[in-house]
Design a protein around this motif. Structure first.
Motif, PDB file in Angstrom:
ATOM      1  N   MET A 322       0.845  -1.188   0.000  1.00  0.00           N
ATOM      2  CA  MET A 322       0.000   0.000   0.000  1.00  0.00           C
ATOM      3  C   MET A 322       0.881   1.238   0.000  1.00  0.00           C
ATOM      4  SD  MET A 322      -1.693  -0.057   3.796  1.00  0.00           S
ATOM      5  CE  MET A 322      -0.719  -0.271   5.288  1.00  0.00           C
ATOM      6  N   PHE A 323       0.382   2.260  -0.673  1.00  0.00           N
ATOM      7  CA  PHE A 323       1.104   3.514  -0.852  1.00  0.00           C
ATOM      8  C   PHE A 323       0.253   4.617  -0.233  1.00  0.00           C
ATOM      9  CE2 PHE A 323       2.055   7.339  -3.422  1.00  0.00           C
ATOM     10  CZ  PHE A 323       3.440   7.367  -3.336  1.00  0.00           C
ATOM     11  N   PRO A 324       0.588   5.043   1.002  1.00  0.00           N
ATOM     12  CA  PRO A 324      -0.233   6.084   1.651  1.00  0.00           C
ATOM     13  C   PRO A 324      -0.111   7.419   0.926  1.00  0.00           C
ATOM     14  CG  PRO A 324       1.199   4.952   3.225  1.00  0.00           C
ATOM     15  CD  PRO A 324       1.676   4.584   1.864  1.00  0.00           C
ATOM     16  N   ILE A 325      -1.225   8.051   0.694  1.00  0.00           N
ATOM     17  CA  ILE A 325      -1.202   9.367   0.053  1.00  0.00           C
ATOM     18  C   ILE A 325      -1.671  10.409   1.067  1.00  0.00           C
ATOM     19  CG2 ILE A 325      -1.483   8.457  -2.278  1.00  0.00           C
ATOM     20  CD1 ILE A 325      -4.393   9.209  -2.188  1.00  0.00           C
ATOM     21  N   HIS A 326      -0.940  11.501   1.132  1.00  0.00           N
ATOM     22  CA  HIS A 326      -1.312  12.607   1.999  1.00  0.00           C
ATOM     23  C   HIS A 326      -1.734  13.825   1.190  1.00  0.00           C
ATOM     24  CE1 HIS A 326       2.474  14.546   0.955  1.00  0.00           C
ATOM     25  NE2 HIS A 326       3.097  13.405   1.217  1.00  0.00           N
ATOM     26  N   GLU A 327      -1.519  13.753  -0.127  1.00  0.00           N
ATOM     27  CA  GLU A 327      -1.870  14.873  -0.975  1.00  0.00           C
ATOM     28  C   GLU A 327      -3.396  15.037  -1.062  1.00  0.00           C
ATOM     29  OE1 GLU A 327       1.908  12.950  -2.647  1.00  0.00           O
ATOM     30  OE2 GLU A 327       0.006  12.294  -1.803  1.00  0.00           O
ATOM     31  N   TYR A 328      -3.798  16.152  -1.656  1.00  0.00           N
ATOM     32  CA  TYR A 328      -5.230  16.390  -1.846  1.00  0.00           C
ATOM     33  C   TYR A 328      -5.857  15.225  -2.605  1.00  0.00           C
ATOM     34  CZ  TYR A 328      -9.598  18.326  -3.576  1.00  0.00           C
ATOM     35  OH  TYR A 328     -10.928  18.519  -3.868  1.00  0.00           O
ATOM     36  N   TRP A 329      -7.036  14.819  -2.142  1.00  0.00           N
ATOM     37  CA  TRP A 329      -7.746  13.696  -2.766  1.00  0.00           C
ATOM     38  C   TRP A 329      -9.240  13.856  -2.488  1.00  0.00           C
ATOM     39  CZ3 TRP A 329     -10.992   9.996  -0.708  1.00  0.00           C
ATOM     40  CH2 TRP A 329     -11.247   8.856  -1.495  1.00  0.00           C
ATOM     41  N   LEU A 330     -10.048  13.732  -3.521  1.00  0.00           N
ATOM     42  CA  LEU A 330     -11.498  13.833  -3.344  1.00  0.00           C
ATOM     43  C   LEU A 330     -12.190  12.880  -4.302  1.00  0.00           C
ATOM     44  CD1 LEU A 330     -13.933  15.253  -1.996  1.00  0.00           C
ATOM     45  CD2 LEU A 330     -13.879  16.902  -3.883  1.00  0.00           C
ATOM     46  N   ASP A 331     -12.980  11.982  -3.738  1.00  0.00           N
ATOM     47  CA  ASP A 331     -13.816  11.067  -4.513  1.00  0.00           C
ATOM     48  C   ASP A 331     -15.166  11.753  -4.703  1.00  0.00           C
ATOM     49  OD1 ASP A 331     -15.356   9.073  -5.580  1.00  0.00           O
ATOM     50  OD2 ASP A 331     -15.214   7.727  -3.874  1.00  0.00           O
ATOM     51  N   ILE A 332     -15.478  12.110  -5.944  1.00  0.00           N
ATOM     52  CA  ILE A 332     -16.700  12.855  -6.210  1.00  0.00           C
ATOM     53  C   ILE A 332     -17.845  11.855  -6.382  1.00  0.00           C
ATOM     54  CG2 ILE A 332     -17.803  14.593  -7.684  1.00  0.00           C
ATOM     55  CD1 ILE A 332     -15.000  15.528  -8.448  1.00  0.00           C
ATOM     56  N   GLY A 333     -18.374  11.404  -5.245  1.00  0.00           N
ATOM     57  CA  GLY A 333     -19.407  10.382  -5.277  1.00  0.00           C
ATOM     58  C   GLY A 333     -20.803  10.898  -5.007  1.00  0.00           C
ATOM     59  N   ARG A 334     -20.898  12.021  -4.273  1.00  0.00           N
ATOM     60  CA  ARG A 334     -22.198  12.557  -3.889  1.00  0.00           C
ATOM     61  C   ARG A 334     -22.277  14.033  -4.276  1.00  0.00           C
ATOM     62  NH1 ARG A 334     -19.990  10.271   0.594  1.00  0.00           N
ATOM     63  NH2 ARG A 334     -19.732  12.361   1.448  1.00  0.00           N
ATOM     64  N   LEU A 335     -23.470  14.590  -4.171  1.00  0.00           N
ATOM     65  CA  LEU A 335     -23.670  15.984  -4.563  1.00  0.00           C
ATOM     66  C   LEU A 335     -22.836  16.934  -3.701  1.00  0.00           C
ATOM     67  CD1 LEU A 335     -27.517  16.022  -5.259  1.00  0.00           C
ATOM     68  CD2 LEU A 335     -25.696  16.389  -6.925  1.00  0.00           C
ATOM     69  N   ASP A 336     -22.691  16.641  -2.405  1.00  0.00           N
ATOM     70  CA  ASP A 336     -21.884  17.524  -1.573  1.00  0.00           C
ATOM     71  C   ASP A 336     -20.402  17.447  -1.944  1.00  0.00           C
ATOM     72  OD1 ASP A 336     -21.739  14.949  -0.614  1.00  0.00           O
ATOM     73  OD2 ASP A 336     -21.683  15.520   1.493  1.00  0.00           O
ATOM     74  N   ASP A 337     -19.935  16.270  -2.416  1.00  0.00           N
ATOM     75  CA  ASP A 337     -18.555  16.157  -2.918  1.00  0.00           C
ATOM     76  C   ASP A 337     -18.370  17.012  -4.162  1.00  0.00           C
ATOM     77  OD1 ASP A 337     -17.902  14.194  -0.973  1.00  0.00           O
ATOM     78  OD2 ASP A 337     -18.776  12.634  -2.234  1.00  0.00           O
ATOM     79  N   PHE A 338     -19.374  16.975  -5.038  1.00  0.00           N
ATOM     80  CA  PHE A 338     -19.310  17.751  -6.278  1.00  0.00           C
ATOM     81  C   PHE A 338     -19.255  19.249  -5.966  1.00  0.00           C
ATOM     82  CE2 PHE A 338     -21.442  19.716 -10.018  1.00  0.00           C
ATOM     83  CZ  PHE A 338     -20.519  19.357 -10.975  1.00  0.00           C
ATOM     84  N   GLU A 339     -20.054  19.680  -5.004  1.00  0.00           N
ATOM     85  CA  GLU A 339     -20.041  21.089  -4.618  1.00  0.00           C
ATOM     86  C   GLU A 339     -18.707  21.471  -3.985  1.00  0.00           C
ATOM     87  OE1 GLU A 339     -23.412  21.342  -2.096  1.00  0.00           O
ATOM     88  OE2 GLU A 339     -24.876  21.122  -3.733  1.00  0.00           O
ATOM     89  N   LYS A 340     -18.135  20.584  -3.172  1.00  0.00           N
ATOM     90  CA  LYS A 340     -16.828  20.845  -2.574  1.00  0.00           C
ATOM     91  C   LYS A 340     -15.753  20.958  -3.650  1.00  0.00           C
ATOM     92  CE  LYS A 340     -13.692  19.179   1.055  1.00  0.00           C
ATOM     93  NZ  LYS A 340     -12.460  19.485   0.325  1.00  0.00           N
ATOM     94  N   ALA A 341     -15.832  20.079  -4.664  1.00  0.00           N
ATOM     95  CA  ALA A 341     -14.850  20.105  -5.751  1.00  0.00           C
ATOM     96  C   ALA A 341     -14.867  21.445  -6.474  1.00  0.00           C
ATOM     97  CB  ALA A 341     -15.125  18.965  -6.730  1.00  0.00           C
ATOM     98  N   GLN A 342     -16.050  22.024  -6.637  1.00  0.00           N
ATOM     99  CA  GLN A 342     -16.156  23.307  -7.333  1.00  0.00           C
ATOM    100  C   GLN A 342     -15.431  24.413  -6.572  1.00  0.00           C
ATOM    101  OE1 GLN A 342     -17.151  23.366 -10.250  1.00  0.00           O
ATOM    102  NE2 GLN A 342     -18.605  21.697 -10.523  1.00  0.00           N
ATOM    103  N   GLN A 343     -15.408  24.304  -5.255  1.00  0.00           N
ATOM    104  CA  GLN A 343     -14.677  25.284  -4.449  1.00  0.00           C
ATOM    105  C   GLN A 343     -13.189  24.971  -4.420  1.00  0.00           C
ATOM    106  OE1 GLN A 343     -16.118  28.072  -3.174  1.00  0.00           O
ATOM    107  NE2 GLN A 343     -17.950  27.332  -4.259  1.00  0.00           N
ATOM    108  N   ASP A 344     -12.861  23.690  -4.262  1.00  0.00           N
ATOM    109  CA  ASP A 344     -11.451  23.305  -4.146  1.00  0.00           C
ATOM    110  C   ASP A 344     -10.657  23.602  -5.408  1.00  0.00           C
ATOM    111  OD1 ASP A 344     -12.106  22.377  -1.651  1.00  0.00           O
ATOM    112  OD2 ASP A 344     -12.000  20.248  -2.156  1.00  0.00           O
ATOM    113  N   ILE A 345     -11.283  23.424  -6.561  1.00  0.00           N
ATOM    114  CA  ILE A 345     -10.560  23.537  -7.830  1.00  0.00           C
ATOM    115  C   ILE A 345      -9.987  24.942  -8.012  1.00  0.00           C
ATOM    116  CG2 ILE A 345     -12.486  24.278  -9.308  1.00  0.00           C
ATOM    117  CD1 ILE A 345      -9.896  21.570 -10.205  1.00  0.00           C
TER     118      ILE A 345
END
Length: 350
Positions: A322-345
């Protein structure tokens, strides 16, 4: 030599979490630990943090617990040619410059994101229905939803392209023509794209059985097409290869807290109590590297999820890491994830 090194300084008592902010935001991928007199005490790299995660060291621990205390350094009076030779010999991208024991600068071996190319194929999963994002996905595959000014899948592809990867396969099922019409053969992005069509949903790993037989005998990167991340794919590939892994899974640290006091006991006798304990686990991040030979384990049109393939490898006594990642990561699975992605980008270098 620029003054950029002054933005990556840490005190030894600062938390690893603060080091992560420096590593994730900066382009140098290193942090320098100094005391009040600017004496260099140690350095921290991406690899140091990943090893700390694997050892279950908390992100609130001081950087002094994990820093490298004997880093490669150079004297400030050395010529750049001498320092570059040292970096090439030690396979380093940066070297701290010292005046005695005092940090006075940082020399870098500059490289562009496209300086090196990788023939390794990249397999992007883009066939899902995205049911949790309806009605947005009624007429659009989830990876083709726009985050910012471009589809998620294009942001993913550009990330790999900037890291030197150019050979892509994309699995399709739901509304496949939307993806094909947009990306074509990939020439617009100066990459090669071939498509794999799932006539029925085959799971996150089943589409591997549809890849062509003439693929190169090189490790293959597999990634869900609905992820936003700043993972360094070059470091991931080097980790997989250096450790002779048969299958490598990127993982994220996930912490959850029970909002109540937990009571332990035997029968009706209380043996101990823990107030609102937190538990830490690694979870699957949807990014993998697998050896070419493992494709033979997935039959054509066989339903399989990627964790199933990893389980098979473990049962076969293969080396699975396993390769632990600490960098930014977002699984866009739900509507609130999608809204968060719009701000994060807006604040991400993607």
């Amino acid at each position: 030599m620029s003054d950029l090194w002054k933005s990556i300084l840490l005190r030894p008592d600062q938390a690893i979490r603060e080091c992560l902010e420096i590593l994730d935001k900066g382009s140098l991928r290193i942090a320098l630990v100094v005391d009040d007199a600017m004496t260099l005490l140690g350095v921290l790299t991406d690899g140091d943090v990943r090893r700390a995660l694997l050892r279950n060291i908390t992100m609130d621990s001081p950087v002094s617990d994990i820093m490298t205390t004997t880093p490669v350094t150079a004297d400030q009076h050395n010529t750049r040619k001498e320092i570059v030779e040292l970096m090439e010999q030690k396979q380093l991208l940066v070297v701290p410059l010292l005046d005695g024991k005092t940090l006075v600068g940082l020399e870098t071996l500059l490289r562009s994101g496209s300086a090196r190319t990788y023939d390794n194929p990249v397999f992007l999963m883009a066939g899902g229905f995205g049911t949790r994002l309806r009605p947005l996905t009624n007429d659009c595959p989830k990876p083709m939803l726009k985050v910012g000014d471009k589809p998620i899948l294009e942001t993913v592809l550009r990330g790999f392209k900037n890291a030197g990867f150019y050979n892509f396969y994309i699995s399709l099922h739901y509304l496949p023509n939307v993806v094909r019409d947009y990306f074509g053969d990939g020439s617009k992005w100066d990459v090669n794209i071939q498509y794999v069509l799932e006539t029925e949903p085959l799971g996150t790993g089943g589409a591997l059985g549809l890849l062509p037989d003439d693929m190169p005998d090189l490790p293959l990167i597999v990634m869900n097409g609905d992820l936003l991340t700043q993972v360094d794919y070059e470091i991931l590939m080097k980790f997989h290869t250096k450790n002779s892994s048969q299958a490598t899974m990127c993982v994220r640290e996930y912490t959850y807290q029970i909002p109540f006091g937990v009571v332990n006991g035997e029968g009706n006798q209380i043996s101990g109590m823990i107030e609102k304990p937190s538990y830490r686990h690694f979870v699957n991040a949807g990014i993998y590297v697998i050896e070419r030979a493992l494709l033979n384990k997935v039959l054509k049109n066989q339903k399989m999820n990627m964790p199933d393939l990893f389980e098979q490898c473990i049962e076969d006594k293969k080396k699975v890491l396993m390769f632990p990642i600490h960098e930014y990561w977002l699984d866009i699975g739900r509507l609130d994830d999608f809204e968060k992605a719009q701000q994060d980008i807006l604040n991400l270098d993607l």
